[in-house]
Design a protein around this motif. Sequence first.
Motif, PDB file in Angstrom:
ATOM      1  N   SER A  66      75.704  15.407 -11.039  1.00 52.98           N
ATOM      2  CA  SER A  66      74.633  14.403 -11.049  1.00 52.98           C
ATOM      3  C   SER A  66      74.494  13.699 -12.400  1.00 52.98           C
ATOM      4  CB  SER A  66      73.294  15.059 -10.686  1.00 52.98           C
ATOM      5  OG  SER A  66      72.819  15.871 -11.756  1.00 52.98           O
ATOM      6  N   PHE A  67      75.120  14.217 -13.448  1.00 52.73           N
ATOM      7  CA  PHE A  67      74.943  13.645 -14.780  1.00 52.73           C
ATOM      8  C   PHE A  67      75.561  12.262 -14.888  1.00 52.73           C
ATOM      9  CE2 PHE A  67      76.409  12.837 -19.126  1.00 52.73           C
ATOM     10  CZ  PHE A  67      75.214  12.912 -19.803  1.00 52.73           C
ATOM     11  N   ASP A  68      74.774  11.338 -15.441  1.00 54.96           N
ATOM     12  CA  ASP A  68      75.218   9.963 -15.684  1.00 54.96           C
ATOM     13  C   ASP A  68      74.748   9.592 -17.095  1.00 54.96           C
ATOM     14  OD1 ASP A  68      75.439   7.185 -15.939  1.00 54.96           O
ATOM     15  OD2 ASP A  68      74.683   6.779 -13.936  1.00 54.96           O
ATOM     16  N   LYS A  71      72.254   6.689 -17.240  1.00 56.19           N
ATOM     17  CA  LYS A  71      70.936   7.100 -16.741  1.00 56.19           C
ATOM     18  C   LYS A  71      70.220   7.965 -17.778  1.00 56.19           C
ATOM     19  CE  LYS A  71      68.726   9.596 -12.956  1.00 56.19           C
ATOM     20  NZ  LYS A  71      68.935  10.427 -11.773  1.00 56.19           N
ATOM     21  N   LYS A  72      70.953   8.878 -18.427  1.00 55.74           N
ATOM     22  CA  LYS A  72      70.359   9.740 -19.454  1.00 55.74           C
ATOM     23  C   LYS A  72      69.827   8.885 -20.609  1.00 55.74           C
ATOM     24  CE  LYS A  72      69.641  13.512 -22.027  1.00 55.74           C
ATOM     25  NZ  LYS A  72      68.250  13.731 -22.336  1.00 55.74           N
TER      26      LYS A  72
END
Length: 116
Positions: A66-68, A71-72
């Motif tokens: 899910s890590f982007d 987005k972070k």
Amino acid sequence: MSDLRRFCFSCDLKEDSQLIKEYKEYHAQGNAWPEITKSITDAGIIDLQIYISGNRMFMIMDVDPSFDPVKKSKMDAANTKVQEWEDLMWKYQQALPWAKEGEKWVGMEKIFQLGW
């Protein structure tokens, strides 16, 4: 094969033994602000470690699918506590000589892995 991905980054601290000591204290076990650790895990970061040699730091970040990173970055920009932490950390950190304008942690290129 794992779904985890790994990112590695580097950043320098100012060459000042007192500042380096203070920075280490902020990052000692249990000392990081809870809002910061929550923002890290909320972004899909499973594990994050920082190592230091002299004033050069190395960060290893393992993330779930899910890590982007974009987005972070947006989440961090909208989080006043994260911004407060980042402003405080700039007291101790300095950009690497080859960093882009405003870049703190510079992504590292993997050049070797045992078993390739």
